[in-house]
Design a protein around this motif. Structure first.
Motif, PDB file in Angstrom:
ATOM      1  N   LEU A   1     -22.580  10.697   0.842  1.00  0.00           N
ATOM      2  CA  LEU A   1     -21.473  11.175   1.900  1.00  0.00           C
ATOM      3  C   LEU A   1     -20.814   9.681   1.950  1.00  0.00           C
ATOM      4  O   LEU A   1     -19.480   9.634   2.387  1.00  0.00           O
ATOM      5  N   SER A   2     -21.509   8.747   2.142  1.00  0.00           N
ATOM      6  CA  SER A   2     -20.887   7.306   2.258  1.00  0.00           C
ATOM      7  C   SER A   2     -20.188   6.984   1.223  1.00  0.00           C
ATOM      8  O   SER A   2     -18.874   6.433   1.379  1.00  0.00           O
ATOM      9  N   ASP A   3     -20.345   7.231   0.100  1.00  0.00           N
ATOM     10  CA  ASP A   3     -19.625   7.139  -1.236  1.00  0.00           C
ATOM     11  C   ASP A   3     -18.202   7.660  -0.864  1.00  0.00           C
ATOM     12  O   ASP A   3     -17.181   7.300  -1.195  1.00  0.00           O
ATOM     13  N   LEU A   4     -18.299   8.798  -0.619  1.00  0.00           N
ATOM     14  CA  LEU A   4     -16.998   9.869   0.009  1.00  0.00           C
ATOM     15  C   LEU A   4     -16.071   9.049   0.605  1.00  0.00           C
ATOM     16  O   LEU A   4     -14.740   9.015   0.424  1.00  0.00           O
ATOM     17  N   LEU A   5     -16.781   8.775   1.844  1.00  0.00           N
ATOM     18  CA  LEU A   5     -15.847   8.042   2.710  1.00  0.00           C
ATOM     19  C   LEU A   5     -15.304   6.704   2.188  1.00  0.00           C
ATOM     20  O   LEU A   5     -13.973   6.313   2.350  1.00  0.00           O
ATOM     21  N   VAL A   6     -15.983   5.891   1.742  1.00  0.00           N
ATOM     22  CA  VAL A   6     -15.553   4.390   1.397  1.00  0.00           C
ATOM     23  C   VAL A   6     -14.563   4.677   0.117  1.00  0.00           C
ATOM     24  O   VAL A   6     -13.607   3.838   0.134  1.00  0.00           O
ATOM     25  N   PHE A   7     -15.078   5.214  -0.914  1.00  0.00           N
ATOM     26  CA  PHE A   7     -14.128   4.962  -1.878  1.00  0.00           C
ATOM     27  C   PHE A   7     -13.077   6.259  -2.045  1.00  0.00           C
ATOM     28  O   PHE A   7     -11.945   6.134  -2.648  1.00  0.00           O
ATOM     29  N   GLY A   8     -13.306   7.257  -1.100  1.00  0.00           N
ATOM     30  CA  GLY A   8     -12.237   8.064  -0.937  1.00  0.00           C
ATOM     31  C   GLY A   8     -11.067   7.437  -0.262  1.00  0.00           C
ATOM     32  O   GLY A   8      -9.696   7.569  -0.642  1.00  0.00           O
ATOM     33  N   LYS A   9     -11.326   6.540   0.810  1.00  0.00           N
ATOM     34  CA  LYS A   9     -10.447   5.812   1.394  1.00  0.00           C
ATOM     35  C   LYS A   9      -9.773   4.913   0.365  1.00  0.00           C
ATOM     36  O   LYS A   9      -8.176   4.709   0.492  1.00  0.00           O
ATOM     37  N   ARG A  10     -10.263   4.224  -0.379  1.00  0.00           N
ATOM     38  CA  ARG A  10      -9.926   2.959  -1.273  1.00  0.00           C
ATOM     39  C   ARG A  10      -8.839   3.872  -2.376  1.00  0.00           C
ATOM     40  O   ARG A  10      -8.024   3.343  -2.577  1.00  0.00           O
ATOM     41  N   ALA A  11      -9.492   5.094  -2.747  1.00  0.00           N
ATOM     42  CA  ALA A  11      -8.489   5.731  -3.937  1.00  0.00           C
ATOM     43  C   ALA A  11      -7.113   6.099  -3.241  1.00  0.00           C
ATOM     44  O   ALA A  11      -6.073   6.179  -3.858  1.00  0.00           O
ATOM     45  N   GLY A  12      -7.190   6.664  -2.074  1.00  0.00           N
ATOM     46  CA  GLY A  12      -5.997   6.969  -1.285  1.00  0.00           C
ATOM     47  C   GLY A  12      -5.113   5.887  -1.036  1.00  0.00           C
ATOM     48  O   GLY A  12      -3.523   5.906  -1.354  1.00  0.00           O
ATOM     49  N   GLU A  13      -5.577   4.595  -0.616  1.00  0.00           N
ATOM     50  CA  GLU A  13      -4.936   3.549  -0.292  1.00  0.00           C
ATOM     51  C   GLU A  13      -4.069   2.875  -1.598  1.00  0.00           C
ATOM     52  O   GLU A  13      -3.003   2.689  -1.582  1.00  0.00           O
ATOM     53  N   TYR A  14      -5.015   3.015  -2.678  1.00  0.00           N
ATOM     54  CA  TYR A  14      -4.483   2.327  -3.887  1.00  0.00           C
ATOM     55  C   TYR A  14      -3.569   3.329  -4.546  1.00  0.00           C
ATOM     56  O   TYR A  14      -2.685   2.866  -5.326  1.00  0.00           O
ATOM     57  N   ALA A  15      -3.749   4.336  -4.454  1.00  0.00           N
ATOM     58  CA  ALA A  15      -2.979   5.490  -5.227  1.00  0.00           C
ATOM     59  C   ALA A  15      -1.540   5.640  -4.550  1.00  0.00           C
ATOM     60  O   ALA A  15      -0.393   5.515  -5.211  1.00  0.00           O
ATOM     61  N   ALA A  16      -1.516   5.494  -3.143  1.00  0.00           N
ATOM     62  CA  ALA A  16      -0.318   5.415  -2.573  1.00  0.00           C
ATOM     63  C   ALA A  16       0.524   4.172  -2.766  1.00  0.00           C
ATOM     64  O   ALA A  16       1.865   4.164  -3.042  1.00  0.00           O
ATOM     65  N   ALA A  17      -0.174   2.969  -2.968  1.00  0.00           N
ATOM     66  CA  ALA A  17       0.534   1.832  -3.242  1.00  0.00           C
ATOM     67  C   ALA A  17       1.245   1.650  -4.768  1.00  0.00           C
ATOM     68  O   ALA A  17       2.191   1.585  -5.102  1.00  0.00           O
ATOM     69  N   TYR A  18       0.393   2.460  -5.699  1.00  0.00           N
ATOM     70  CA  TYR A  18       0.863   2.731  -6.955  1.00  0.00           C
ATOM     71  C   TYR A  18       1.998   3.617  -6.931  1.00  0.00           C
ATOM     72  O   TYR A  18       3.039   3.107  -7.716  1.00  0.00           O
ATOM     73  N   ALA A  19       2.071   4.651  -6.320  1.00  0.00           N
ATOM     74  CA  ALA A  19       3.086   5.532  -6.179  1.00  0.00           C
ATOM     75  C   ALA A  19       4.275   4.821  -5.516  1.00  0.00           C
ATOM     76  O   ALA A  19       5.254   5.044  -6.092  1.00  0.00           O
ATOM     77  N   ARG A  20       4.412   4.103  -4.674  1.00  0.00           N
ATOM     78  CA  ARG A  20       5.386   3.503  -4.007  1.00  0.00           C
ATOM     79  C   ARG A  20       6.224   2.553  -5.153  1.00  0.00           C
ATOM     80  O   ARG A  20       7.405   2.189  -5.115  1.00  0.00           O
ATOM     81  N   ASN A  21       5.401   1.888  -5.957  1.00  0.00           N
ATOM     82  CA  ASN A  21       5.921   1.062  -6.818  1.00  0.00           C
ATOM     83  C   ASN A  21       6.209   1.527  -8.378  1.00  0.00           C
ATOM     84  O   ASN A  21       6.472   0.715  -9.412  1.00  0.00           O
ATOM     85  N   THR A  22       5.898   2.861  -8.467  1.00  0.00           N
ATOM     86  CA  THR A  22       5.921   3.386  -9.791  1.00  0.00           C
ATOM     87  C   THR A  22       7.349   4.552  -9.691  1.00  0.00           C
ATOM     88  O   THR A  22       7.155   5.546  -8.844  1.00  0.00           O
ATOM     89  N   PRO A  23       8.180   4.509 -10.674  1.00  0.00           N
ATOM     90  CA  PRO A  23       9.361   5.487 -10.773  1.00  0.00           C
ATOM     91  C   PRO A  23       8.509   6.801 -11.240  1.00  0.00           C
ATOM     92  O   PRO A  23       7.668   6.932 -11.967  1.00  0.00           O
ATOM     93  N   ALA A  24       9.224   8.039 -10.712  1.00  0.00           N
ATOM     94  CA  ALA A  24       8.594   9.326 -10.948  1.00  0.00           C
ATOM     95  C   ALA A  24       8.816   9.377 -12.418  1.00  0.00           C
ATOM     96  O   ALA A  24       9.697   9.051 -13.196  1.00  0.00           O
ATOM     97  N   GLY A  25       7.933  10.041 -13.083  1.00  0.00           N
ATOM     98  CA  GLY A  25       7.700  10.225 -14.522  1.00  0.00           C
ATOM     99  C   GLY A  25       8.602  11.592 -14.954  1.00  0.00           C
ATOM    100  O   GLY A  25       8.830  12.431 -13.989  1.00  0.00           O
ATOM    101  N   LYS A  26       8.594  11.622 -16.158  1.00  0.00           N
ATOM    102  CA  LYS A  26       9.256  13.097 -16.838  1.00  0.00           C
ATOM    103  C   LYS A  26       8.229  13.966 -17.260  1.00  0.00           C
ATOM    104  O   LYS A  26       7.449  13.270 -18.200  1.00  0.00           O
ATOM    105  N   ILE A  27       8.127  15.106 -16.978  1.00  0.00           N
ATOM    106  CA  ILE A  27       7.049  16.202 -17.498  1.00  0.00           C
ATOM    107  C   ILE A  27       7.916  16.549 -18.707  1.00  0.00           C
ATOM    108  O   ILE A  27       8.778  17.169 -19.072  1.00  0.00           O
ATOM    109  N   ASN A  28       7.007  16.818 -19.789  1.00  0.00           N
ATOM    110  CA  ASN A  28       7.525  17.207 -21.326  1.00  0.00           C
ATOM    111  C   ASN A  28       7.414  18.886 -21.129  1.00  0.00           C
ATOM    112  O   ASN A  28       6.411  19.555 -21.012  1.00  0.00           O
TER     113      ASN A  28
END
Length: 606
Positions: free
Chosen positions: A421-448
């Motif tokens: 349960l603490s794993d979910l909280l600690v690394f859920g937060k980190r995944a959301g934080e870094y995924a958001a940062a990645y999305a802000r700095n990455t252009p939308a891709g094209k789906i085939n």
């Protein structure tokens, strides 16, 4: 051409358990567009079944506890195969994540002076688990989903993701369908977070929900991500064994944390017979001292029932195999005995363990305040999963993140109770934080579009085989897989049995090419199972191949033909990856040397 509906978001979270919701909250707070896809209804995630508590070194019951002790306990429990950086972050940040959850409305049990109460749990040196009776996971999900909804995160309920979509080497979206009507959906996303939980349903006896099929691990693998530590499956020592309809249903470790003891059919506490050398200094050798420990005596040693889960499960299996088990193939877990120790024990048990009291009363006709429970090991958790970066939770595939049980590294060879349960909280937060940062700095891709059409055609293929005499029944394939995994890749393994398991898995892979279903696409369990089989068989193969590679016994992996730990294997993780030909490759990867400051902490704590 098959039609589908499209959705556009910056971050797509697949899974609505604790990790998925915590990731969605963090990503949304960063100002990006977030969607959560869940295959059941919101609030029904398997996290609600986590009962005993969330591990965090708050030090509210024993002020000797701190992050360094928690860190060391986690490494010792994981047999030092853990990712030490993840263990460090987890131990340091879990107290803040628990306090944060409390600030968002979680109602924890309290000490007399009003602080969050903490209880004992297996493998933890001090009382460390913040809890809400024995319904902690339910309270966590209630709190997180309320917060998520108020942030305005888009929730897609009863949707299933079938494939991840890529542009080059990076993930740019996902393909799935809604379970109600069977209509296809395509999600465009700059970042995708896998938070789909575990894989217990590939075994016959499991504490896991119906949706814990390992789908997220398989999705990541087929998208090019590495897997790690797949051989380490945790069999929780205490699941129900009777009646058959509820076999495997979890009995929280909190029962033992509150003073419950394990007995064989002669009434003897067999856990005193086998205490590992590494835990001997901390473990009591008599019943009275163990009881004092559960009651908060700081000078007492823990009872042997609170050793690590892998060890307790093997001790239970020993009693069963040697003819000292209960009538229905388990052993006895006795909490009723505490009537000898405290007044009003009946009310105490019902207050501390309300779900367990209700579960046994309603499902087994057993009053746990008066009678012992019959228990036995049940498939519960996988320590392995998708390999992630410790800080960011990104996988080896750009744009793809993972958190929670489907992500590996924190727990090593064996997970301590409450760390999930603490794993979910600690690394859920980190995944959301870094995924958001990645999305802000990455252009939308094209789906085939061609890829989407190929996936849709493959998904509908079982209906085309409906009238074929050679069509395979998806439920029968699932049952065969579960039987073989339970029999050949269970608590005790041998090389011969693992090779036999891989042979069976290979035969099942051939069968799923011919799997058939009837009816229409709306609420069709046969079709749902047909699409799920690829994921289940992929994960089963990864577990068996990794288990065959690791020629030693360590944590949740026990090889009867290699019963001892190996110094050589103690320095490597088993990595799995899909090669260019689509084959599963298995390699041994040497663990990096532990940082000097972390090694010093471990040495001091010994």
């Amino acid at each position: 051409m098959t039609n589908y509906e499209t959705y556009h978001h910056d971050v797509l979270v697949i899974g609505s358990g604790g990790a998925g919701l915590r990731a969605a909250i963090e990503a949304s707070a960063a100002g990006v567009s977030v969607a959560v896809v869940c295959r059941s209804l919101l609030g029904k995630a398997h996290t609600v079944m986590a009962e005993g508590g969330v591990a965090a070194a708050l030090g509210n019951v024993d002020d000797r506890d701190n992050w360094k002790v928690h860190f060391t306990d986690t490494l010792r429990g994981g047999q030092y195969l853990n990712n030490e950086r993840m263990a460090e972050l987890h131990a340091k940040e879990s107290p803040d994540r628990v306090r944060e959850l409390e600030a968002w409305g979680a109602v924890f049990d309290r000490t007399d002076d009003g602080r969050i109460l903490q209880r004992n749990f297996g493998g933890h040196k001090y009382p460390r688990l913040a809890h809400v009776g024995d319904r902690t996971g339910l309270e966590m999900i209630r709190t997180l989903q309320d917060y998520t909804i108020h942030l305005g995160v888009d929730i897609y309920q009863e949707f299933t993701i079938v494939n991840l979509l890529k542009e080059g080497d990076k993930v740019v979206g996902a393909f799935g369908y809604d379970r109600e009507k069977g209509l296809f959906k395509v999600f465009h996303a700059k970042a995708v977070i896998i938070a789909t939980g575990g894989m217990g349903r590939i075994y016959k006896i499991s504490s896991n929900s119906w949706d814990c099929t390992g789908s997220g691990i398989s999705l990541a693998y087929h998208a090019g991500a590495e897997l790690i530590d797949m051989e380490f499956v945790q069999f929780h020592p205490t699941g129900m064994v009777w009646p058959p309809s509820v076999r495997g249903l979890l009995i929280t470790e909190g029962v033992r944390g509150e003073g419950g003891v394990l007995r064989n059919n002669a009434g003897r506490r067999f856990m005193f017979d086998d205490v590992p050398e590494s835990y001997r200094a901390q473990t009591s050798t008599n019943e009275e001292e163990g009881w004092r420990y559960t009651q908060g005596d700081k000078n007492a040693k823990r009872p042997p029932e609170l050793l690590t889960r892998d060890h307790v499960a093997r001790c239970i299996m020993r009693e069963i195999r040697e003819g000292r088990g209960s009538p229905h193939g388990g052993v006895y877990l006795d909490i009723a005995w505490i009537k000898e120790k405290i007044p009003n024990a009946t009310e105490h048990i019902r207050r501390k363990l309300p779900s367990m009291y209700h579960q046994f009363k309603e499902l087994a006709g057993v009053d746990i305040t008066k009678e012992a429970m019959e228990v036995g090991p049940t498939t519960h958790y996988i320590m392995g999963g998708v390999k992630v970066d410790a800080d960011s939770q990104m996988t080896s595939t750009p744009g793809l993140f993972a958190a929670g049980e489907c992500a590996a590294g924190l727990h090593g060879a064996n997970r301590l109770g409450g760390n999930s349960l603490s794993d979910l909280l600690v690394f859920g937060k980190r995944a959301g934080e870094y995924a958001a940062a990645y999305a802000r700095n990455t252009p939308a891709g094209k789906i085939n579009e061609r890829e989407v059409q190929e996936i849709a055609t493959a998904a509908l293929a079982p209906f085309e085989r409906e009238s074929s005499a050679a069509g395979e029944n998806p439920f029968q394939i699932q049952y065969q897989l579960q039987d073989r995994m339970q029999e050949l890749v269970g608590i005790v393994r041998t090389g011969k049995e693992l090779e036999e398991a891989l042979k069976h898995i290979g035969e099942l892979k051939e069968k799923i090419i011919r799997v058939a279903c009837s009816g229409n696409r709306g609420y069709n369990p046969g079709w749902h199972t047909a699409l799920e089989l690829t994921h289940m068989i992929t994960v089963a193969e990864a577990i068996a191949r990794a288990a065959l590679q690791r020629k030693e016994s360590r944590g949740g992996h026990y090889r009867e033909d290699f019963p001892e730990k190996s110094d050589a294997f103690g320095k490597v993780n088993i990595n799995i990856k899909k090669d260019d030909k689509g084959e599963m490759t298995v390699t041994q990867v040497t663990k990096p040397k532990m940082r000097d400051d972390l090694q010093q902490i471990v040495n001091e704590m010994k």
